[in-house]
Design an enzyme around this catalytic site. Sequence first.
Site, short mmCIF file in Angstrom:
data_model
loop_
_atom_site.label_atom_id
_atom_site.label_comp_id
_atom_site.label_asym_id
_atom_site.label_seq_id
_atom_site.Cartn_x
_atom_site.Cartn_y
_atom_site.Cartn_z
CE LYS A 207 -61.76 -79.00 31.06
NZ LYS A 207 -61.02 -77.89 30.44
CD GLU A 213 -76.35 -77.42 25.18
OE1 GLU A 213 -75.79 -77.66 26.29
OE2 GLU A 213 -76.34 -76.31 24.64
N GLY A 269 -61.57 -78.03 26.19
CA GLY A 269 -62.53 -78.84 25.44
C GLY A 269 -62.18 -78.94 23.96
NE ARG A 270 -60.95 -72.84 22.52
CZ ARG A 270 -61.32 -72.46 23.74
NH1 ARG A 270 -62.31 -73.06 24.36
NH2 ARG A 270 -60.69 -71.46 24.34
CD GLU A 355 -65.61 -72.64 22.96
OE1 GLU A 355 -66.86 -72.69 22.90
OE2 GLU A 355 -64.94 -73.63 23.32
CG HIS A 386 -70.19 -76.60 -8.55
ND1 HIS A 386 -70.41 -76.38 -9.89
CD2 HIS A 386 -69.10 -77.40 -8.48
CE1 HIS A 386 -69.50 -77.04 -10.60
NE2 HIS A 386 -68.68 -77.67 -9.76
CE LYS A 506 -72.06 -73.21 28.16
NZ LYS A 506 -70.90 -73.87 28.74
O1 F6P Z 1 -70.13 -73.97 25.56
C1 F6P Z 1 -68.79 -74.08 25.35
C2 F6P Z 1 -68.15 -75.26 26.04
O2 F6P Z 1 -67.81 -74.94 27.32
C3 F6P Z 1 -66.96 -75.70 25.21
O3 F6P Z 1 -65.83 -75.00 25.49
C4 F6P Z 1 -66.91 -77.15 25.51
O4 F6P Z 1 -66.14 -77.82 24.56
C5 F6P Z 1 -68.37 -77.50 25.48
O5 F6P Z 1 -69.00 -76.40 26.08
C6 F6P Z 1 -68.75 -78.78 26.17
O6 F6P Z 1 -68.39 -78.79 27.51
P1 F6P Z 1 -68.35 -80.12 28.35
O7 F6P Z 1 -67.32 -81.02 27.74
O8 F6P Z 1 -67.99 -79.72 29.74
O9 F6P Z 1 -69.71 -80.76 28.28
#
Ligand code: F6P
Length: 544
Positions: A207, A213, A269-270, A355, A386, A506
């Site tokens: 987003k 990452e 995002g979620r 979240e 199990h 972060k």
């Molecule tokens: O770390 C949480 C977050 O901000 C989530 O809410 C989001 O889905 C994810 O990181 C990834 O964010 P982006 O789509 O901006 O890379």
Amino acid sequence: MNFTETKAWAELERNVGKIRGFSLRDAFAADPARAEKMTIDAAGWTLDYSKNLVDAETMAALRAVAEECGLKDKIEAMFSGEHINETEDRAVLHVALRALSGGAVVDQGDGKDVMPGVREVLDKMAAFAEQVRSGAWKGLSGKPVRNVVNIGIGGSDLGPCMAAIALAPYSQRSIRTAFVSNVDATHFAETVRDMDPEETLFLVASKTFTTLETMDNANTAREWILAHYEGDAAAVAKHFVAISTAADEVAKFGIDTANMFGFWNWVGGRYSLPSAIGLSLMIAIGPDRFREMLGGYEAMDRHFRTAPFEKNLPVTLGLLGILYNNLLGAQSHAVLPYDQYLARFPAYLQQLDMESNGKSVDKQGRRVSWQTGPIVWGEPGTNGQHAFYQLLHQGTKLVPADFIGFLRSHNPLGAHHVHLMANFIAQTEALAFGKTADEVRAEGAPEALVPHKTFEGNRPTNTLVADELTPATFGALVALYEHKVFVQGALWDVFSFDQWGVQLGKVLAKKIIPELTSGSALAHDSSTNALIARFRAANAAPRA
Ligand code: F6P
């Protein structure tokens, strides 16, 4: 108003003794129609909530709590585009992404209808997905795409990854869909190790397009492609597309914004699977199936918005969760899908729920004096049986659980589905009714073993059943849980659509990155300093 301020909640608190003493055995014995009375349907799903510790009076009181909290108006505020995400001053309009059979949906911030943009992106995704699926989209050397690798994390990974597994029976098997999320290079390296770069298309999904990452993985993917093509920069346009709200960041990365699929800041995002973030899924299952999924979402949205509370699935699940979380002291909630295709559904729900509602201040910024979001966890049945069901049946903790199953299987091999569903049904029966000491004795168990073989029962479950896992029932299931989370956040009076709690870690990681690779003086606490020093020392020494 939060739920603790309502008259109906005060009444529930006064009756807590009675609710604690509720017996599922007695309730079912007293009313043979209990299951029928406590079963409701919507959008291809049936919810049987009769195995909960409630009678009609408790349910009515819970619904009264929702009424007093103004839940109906709050639902309407979301659907009508008000800026209910106040801390970020945004509308919350993921429901617009699937409002394809209706008219305008207006963001009250700027007064604009968001639907033309939604339809435009969907059409652009469909055209692109068809190109990839048909082989018309080719890599730089002219080979069609065999591997689609989504690079993203959190909401830009969990939704499409979970959905690609869930809807695999509908996928074009000649194209492999893979997901790289972890910044641990192992995830990238192991994912691409058997892939031919010439047949690989990366979807960089973020987003913000700034997530550490994702940017690390995207940069490594670009190096992997460029190394193969001996630095020919033309490869980037053929092997990368972007999914983002941030065109400027996408351009900075080097992806042509013509190859970018946009979405909007009113999609959390979620909640973004039905947006362009679902492109990997659309390539896998095709635009028609993707639209069927959106249809399932929309059917559940309509139900949530219009059904009276006593027949409303998301409202019912949300209220039952509040009963256990806030009156009976449950700390967690288990989600147990009896379908291998839903293997990642609990992981997806963890972000969706935790979240959203893992907050400890109310909308006025005051520390809450009540419990908010539960710990959500689960595994597909029967594997969980199990592993951890021992605790569910005989442990000391109250763990309300949702059992999710399908009447028909995509893989009707031998007796598998009968055995799977027999377990599905048996577990909720066992949890509800247990086995008394006298029943154990009657089976001839030695007296010393009786306590060990006794099951108290009275352990609450919901049972959710649909005919088959299809794109439509899948979409409806995801929407059901999205709205359950909404209901609970509304009553707990927390902002469910921001996530400030992920920021601090972060920021500190960004500070520590240069410290790990330099000899700079450290000014953290003694534990953090020692960990950094240890990393430096290990990496300074040559590898054995
Ligand atoms: O770390 C949480 C977050 O901000 C989530 O809410 C989001 O889905 C994810 O990181 C990834 O964010 P982006 O789509 O901006 O890379």
